[in-house]
Design a protein around this motif. Structure first.
Motif, PDB file in Angstrom:
ATOM      1  N   GLU A 225       0.812  -1.219   0.000  1.00  0.00           N
ATOM      2  CA  GLU A 225       0.000   0.000   0.000  1.00  0.00           C
ATOM      3  C   GLU A 225       0.848   1.272   0.000  1.00  0.00           C
ATOM      4  N   GLU A 242      -3.134  11.149  -3.879  1.00  0.00           N
ATOM      5  CA  GLU A 242      -2.268   9.963  -3.757  1.00  0.00           C
ATOM      6  C   GLU A 242      -0.808  10.373  -3.572  1.00  0.00           C
ATOM      7  N   LYS A 246       1.125   9.556   0.094  1.00  0.00           N
ATOM      8  CA  LYS A 246       2.205   8.557   0.124  1.00  0.00           C
ATOM      9  C   LYS A 246       3.576   9.182   0.369  1.00  0.00           C
TER      10      LYS A 246
END
Length: 339
Positions: A225, A242, A246
């Motif tokens: 993930e 995203e 991250k």
């Protein structure tokens, strides 16, 4: 205020500084001349014995025993260490200590590499006698072709005569460097002859900065993930979320088969700022860099770092059969001690 370190030169233009630099240049010139002399000798008289020494060491059932005394002994220790770290089992035996029990370290399957510039060190006599008794091959590294050591050896690597860098031609300087250089030449010739690879090297160097360089990409990459990925057709507003969540400053773009086909980075965002508000509603297909640089999981960390540096990027997607399985960032290399 007095200089706290009297060895430090305070001004680069001073007479003492100029003298020191000139002395250093004379030393390097003398030692460079010694190395050049070996290179010339390897193309003439030294060629055949060098090849014979490489073959003898390569075909030995046992180990390479390097021996010497004084400065030759110090050089011998380093040569033994270089051989051992490049795939030739080797260790150093002090020639004087050999007569007091250390001869027991040497077996008939071994090969002895004996270093002595003069070839006349009396402390080496017992070791040579032992080698003859048990038919242990001896390679001599000396500057005297007619010395006792050269005559006792099966192979004599005769170094060309060279003046020491010491102005009195006494302190072993040029001679020590020449022995070290020829030892390195033997070790690397064996390394290349065996096809010793960086992977083999990594097995023998697991620690320190070198050990870090020899880790694999798989040891440093983030997986699962943690990998920022989005499919083709994703709105840039979603891709930006995203990227931000991250923390890698990028997002990999995959097609319907799960293959990596592009990447959106901070740089891509800056290059498309002229789109204005429309940027957030655009798809990643319009913004991404196609065919991004990727890396295999089994690439050494040192090689991966070189790719990052040469490409002037900070992140690499790790792939297997063109499918993303991980990601590595420059910071990962810093944390591991690679960079």
């Amino acid at each position: 205020m007095a200089n706290p370190n009297p060895l430090m030169v305070e001004s680069s233009g001073s007479e003492p500084a100029d003298a020191a630099v000139q002395s250093a240049l004379r030393t390097l010139d003398a030692e460079g001349g010694g190395i050049a002399a070996i290179a010339a000798a390897l193309q003439s008289d030294l060629r055949a014995p060098f090849v014979a020494a490489v073959d003898l060491i390569r075909n030995a059932k046992g180990r390479l025993i390097v021996t010497g005394l004084g400065k030759s002994g110090h050089i011998g220790r380093k040569i033994a260490a270089t051989f051992a770290s490049t795939g030739t089992p080797a260790f150093f035996v002090h020639a004087a200590e050999a007569s007091h029990g250390d001869l027991g370290m040497i077996t008939p399957d071994d090969v002895i590499l004996a270093l002595s510039w003069s070839g006349e060190q009396p402390e080496m006599k017992n070791l040579i006698t032992y080698a003859k008794r048990f038919r242990i091959p001896v390679i001599a590294m000396t500057a005297e072709r007619e010395s006792s050591l050269a005559k006792a050896a099966g192979i004599a690597l005769t170094l060309p005569k060279a003046r020491e860098a010491c102005p009195h031609n006494l302190a072993p300087t040029t001679s020590s460097l020449m022995m070290l250089a020829l030892g390195d030449a033997l070790a690397i010739a064996l390394l290349e002859g065996r096809g010793f690879t960086s992977v083999d090297f990594s097995v023998l160097h697991p620690g320190g900065k070198l050990g870090a360089l020899l880790k694999y990409t798989r040891d440093l990459m983030h997986t699962g993930e943690a990998v920022p990925l989005k499919p083709l057709g994703t709105k840039m507003s979603e891709a930006l979320v995203e990227m931000t969540s991250k923390g890698f400053g990028c997002v990999g773009i995959i097609d319907g088969r799960g293959h990596i086909v592009g990447i959106v980075t901070d740089g891509d965002l800056r290059r498309h700022m002229d789109m204005g508000p429309r940027l957030m509603s655009a798809t990643v297909d319009e913004v991404m860099t196609r065919n991004p640089k990727t890396i295999d999981r089994d690439v050494l960390a040192g090689e991966a770092l070189e790719i990052l540096n040469s490409s002037k990027i900070t992140t690499l997607i790790v792939t297997e059969a063109n499918k993303p399985i991980g990601i590595v960032h420059l910071h990962d290399f810093l944390r591991a001690g690679v960079a």
